[in-house]
Every structure is written in structure tokens, then in C-alpha cells.
Design an enzyme around this catalytic site. Structure first.
Site, PDB file in Angstrom:
ATOM      1  N   SER A  52      -3.994 -13.460 -10.325  1.00 49.27           N
ATOM      2  CA  SER A  52      -4.775 -13.343 -11.570  1.00 49.27           C
ATOM      3  C   SER A  52      -3.941 -13.813 -12.757  1.00 49.27           C
ATOM      4  O   SER A  52      -4.481 -14.067 -13.834  1.00 49.27           O
ATOM      5  CB  SER A  52      -5.224 -11.893 -11.792  1.00 49.27           C
ATOM      6  OG  SER A  52      -4.131 -11.008 -11.655  1.00 49.27           O
ATOM      7  N   LYS A 118       0.071 -10.369   0.040  1.00 53.83           N
ATOM      8  CA  LYS A 118      -1.394 -10.207   0.084  1.00 53.83           C
ATOM      9  C   LYS A 118      -2.047 -11.569   0.314  1.00 53.83           C
ATOM     10  O   LYS A 118      -1.687 -12.542  -0.358  1.00 53.83           O
ATOM     11  CB  LYS A 118      -1.881  -9.575  -1.220  1.00 53.83           C
ATOM     12  CG  LYS A 118      -3.400  -9.426  -1.286  1.00 53.83           C
ATOM     13  CD  LYS A 118      -3.849  -8.395  -2.298  1.00 53.83           C
ATOM     14  CE  LYS A 118      -3.959  -8.858  -3.721  1.00 53.83           C
ATOM     15  NZ  LYS A 118      -4.908  -9.971  -3.934  1.00 53.83           N
ATOM     16  N   GLU A 120      -6.006 -13.452   1.060  1.00 53.93           N
ATOM     17  CA  GLU A 120      -7.444 -13.225   0.896  1.00 53.93           C
ATOM     18  C   GLU A 120      -8.210 -13.784   2.089  1.00 53.93           C
ATOM     19  O   GLU A 120      -8.005 -14.951   2.460  1.00 53.93           O
ATOM     20  CB  GLU A 120      -7.951 -13.920  -0.379  1.00 53.93           C
ATOM     21  CG  GLU A 120      -7.380 -13.330  -1.643  1.00 53.93           C
ATOM     22  CD  GLU A 120      -7.955 -13.973  -2.904  1.00 53.93           C
ATOM     23  OE1 GLU A 120      -8.911 -14.782  -2.807  1.00 53.93           O
ATOM     24  OE2 GLU A 120      -7.438 -13.662  -3.993  1.00 53.93           O
ATOM     25  N   GLU A 187     -12.488  -5.642  -2.835  1.00 54.45           N
ATOM     26  CA  GLU A 187     -12.890  -5.945  -4.216  1.00 54.45           C
ATOM     27  C   GLU A 187     -14.410  -6.067  -4.289  1.00 54.45           C
ATOM     28  O   GLU A 187     -15.026  -6.809  -3.500  1.00 54.45           O
ATOM     29  CB  GLU A 187     -12.218  -7.242  -4.694  1.00 54.45           C
ATOM     30  CG  GLU A 187     -12.651  -7.623  -6.108  1.00 54.45           C
ATOM     31  CD  GLU A 187     -11.761  -8.658  -6.788  1.00 54.45           C
ATOM     32  OE1 GLU A 187     -10.699  -9.023  -6.241  1.00 54.45           O
ATOM     33  OE2 GLU A 187     -12.159  -9.104  -7.884  1.00 54.45           O
TER      34      GLU A 187
HETATM   35  O1  KIV Z   1      -4.708 -11.232  -8.406  1.00 54.13           O
HETATM   36  C1  KIV Z   1      -5.070 -10.089  -8.665  1.00 54.13           C
HETATM   37  O2  KIV Z   1      -4.839  -9.550  -9.741  1.00 54.13           O
HETATM   38  C2  KIV Z   1      -5.801  -9.353  -7.645  1.00 54.13           C
HETATM   39  C3  KIV Z   1      -6.459  -8.070  -8.063  1.00 54.13           C
HETATM   40  C4  KIV Z   1      -7.748  -8.382  -8.718  1.00 54.13           C
HETATM   41  C5  KIV Z   1      -6.628  -7.134  -6.948  1.00 54.13           C
HETATM   42  O3  KIV Z   1      -5.908  -9.784  -6.542  1.00 54.13           O
END
Ligand code: KIV
Length: 273
Positions: A52, A118, A120, A187
Site C-alpha cells: 500500500s 505476505k 496475495e 480483506e
Molecule cells: O499493503 C497493505 O497495506 C495491505 C493491507 C491492506 C492489509 O496489504
């Protein structure tokens, strides 16, 4: 819990124990050393160096332009400021398109100080999750609304409202758990689906717009300070904690952590039914 009161750094074991005890944990995004220090000293258990940052720091209109070098740079900054929180870092768009690429990209983030990476996606991540986990790299699988796939999804909208889609998400979350994922992040899903997945899984589930029943909550730091860029519509699941803080920004971080741990956030107005 303040950093002084924290006896030892937060680990995946800490989160698992919290899940077993039915205690909620709080997570926030962080992208630099100063905010990493403030947030991790305020009772927030998990920092996410999220892609983000492409939108809230770099001025892009999606997360797609973010590179692995960007993520490593911000990961290093956050590591230097962190006071004992668990740090997750996003593998950015197209940095885990193949299994070998996911190993190399994840290694770069781990060398920079990440504790968990993380990714996706859904069941298609199973093999990469297994390979990373076997090689000592804990994985968080981000499901539901996955911003790196925004062009395929067609917009920032709630996922899993249709019963077939909800069942697919439950099945895929179980597949990822069986493949070794340590955390599932959901999410923008309805409250009932967030609850069902959290109850079915042994691993911790973190929610953003996934209702109050997930084991942990996460928000973008800028959103919970009322700083969403003007080009972005403020999502329903966002709450600005700054107005209720008696102590500026650090007080807002504490108010968020306390509200999550007390089960007071998210409230019904932040949830999808
Ligand atoms: O990149 C990010 O900030 C995220 C959050 C929205 C969980 O993946």
C-alpha cells in the site's frame, strides 16, 4: 501493552497463543523507522510493510508499480525502528509469479529483516507456500479482496458474498493452511465468512473489513490517522482514531490497539454483512 511492558519480541508463537486464549491482536502498516518505533511501542503486535506504500507514500493509484527494491528499502527502515513487533512484508506484484521467483524475492525481504512474507492469492499459492515454509520462511496468504489483482476483480468490492464463492474461499484457506501458511489475511469479506474461516482454521486469521471475529485486525496507518489520499475513497472498514486521542498520533495508535484488544473495533458500521 507498551514496549517497556513487553517481555519478549512478538513471534508467531505469541500470536498462536493469543488465538488459543481468544485474545485479539492488533496490526498496522508501517513504512519507515520513526512510525515503526511509535507503532511498535504502542501495543500494536504486528507491523506490515505493505505494498500500500505505492499509494500512500509514492502517489500511485494502485499497488502494481511497487517493486521488490522499494519493499526492501522500506523493510530496512522499519526494521531499524521496530521495538519488538512481528514484522510482515509484502511480496509486490509479479515478484512471486513462479515458485523459484517467490523463493528469491522472499529471501530478499527476509535478509532485510522481515519475519513473515505476505503473498496475495488463493489455492494457486499452495506450492510456493510449501516451498517457502519448508525453507524456513513463514507465509501469510492474503485472500478476499487482493489489490494486486484489481484489474481482474474490476474494483474494490466485497468478496465472498455469493455462497459458492464463500465456500471456495473456505476451501482455499484450508488448502493454504495445509500447505504451511502461518497466517491468513482476509480483506473485505462479510462478517459471517470472516468468522467461519477464523473458527475453521488453526492458524491465525487477520482481518481488514472482515468483521470483529478474526483473531487479529489490520489497517493502513494513514487511514486510521484520517490521512487517506484524496484520490482514494475511504473504505467503510476504516476508522480515524486521531480525534479520540488525547496524545496526538502516539495516542491514536494506543487507542487503536486498545480498541482491537477490547473487541470494540471493528464496530458494526465498519463491517459488511
Ligand atoms: O499493503 C497493505 O497495506 C495491505 C493491507 C491492506 C492489509 O496489504
Amino acid at each position: 501493552m507498551s514496549a517497556q511492558a513487553r517481555k519478549s519480541p512478538v513471534s508467531l508463537n505469541t500470536l498462536r497463543q493469543m488465538k488459543r486464549r481468544g485474545e485479539h491482536f492488533a496490526s498496522l502498516t508501517a513504512y519507515d523507522a520513526l512510525f515503526a518505533e511509535l507503532i511498535s511501542s504502542s501495543g500494536v503486535d504486528v507491523l506490515l510493510v505493505g505494498d500500500s506504500l505505492g499509494m500512500v507514500l509514492h502517489g500511485h493509484d494502485s499497488t502494481l508499480p511497487v517493486t521488490l527494491d522499494d519493499m526492501v528499502y522500506h523493510m530496512n527502515c522499519v526494521r531499524r525502528g521496530n521495538k519488538g513487533a512481528l514484522i510482515m512484508a509484502d511480496l509486490p506484484f509479479m515478484s512471486y509469479a513462479s515458485e523459484s521467483q517467490s523463493l528469491e524475492s522472499a529471501a530478499a525481504l527476509m535478509r532485510a529483516g522481515a519475519h513473515v512474507v505476505k503473498l496475495e492469492g488463493g489455492a494457486w499459492l499452495a506450492e510456493s507456500t510449501r516451498l517457502l515454509t519448508e525453507r524456513g520462511i513463514p507465509v501469510c496468504a492474503h485472500m478476499g479482496l487482493t489489490p494486486q489483482s484489481i484489474n481482474r476483480i474490476g474494483g474494490y468490492r466485497v468478496q465472498g458474498r455469493n455462497p459458492d464463492h464463500a465456500q471456495t474461499m473456505i476451501d482455499e484457506a484450508l488448502i493454504l493452511q495445509d500447505s504451511g501458511a502461518s497466517i491468513i489475511l482476509l480483506e473485505c469479506v462479510p462478517v459471517d465468512l470472516g468468522q467461519e474461516i477464523s473458527e475453521k482454521l488453526e492458524v491465525c486469521v487477520i482481518g481488514i473489513g472482515a468483521g470483529p471475529h478474526t483473531d487479529g485486525q489490520i489497517m493502513v496507518m494513514h487511514d486510521m490517522l484520517g490521512l487517506t489520499p484524496s484520490s482514494i475513497r475511504v473504505p467503510k472498514f476504516v476508522k480515524n482514531f486521531l480525534p479520540e486521542s488525547k496524545d496526538g498520533i502516539p495516542g491514536a495508535f494506543r487507542a487503536y490497539a486498545d480498541a482491537v484488544k477490547a473487541g470494540a473495533f471493528p464496530a458494526p458500521e465498519h463491517c459488511f454483512t
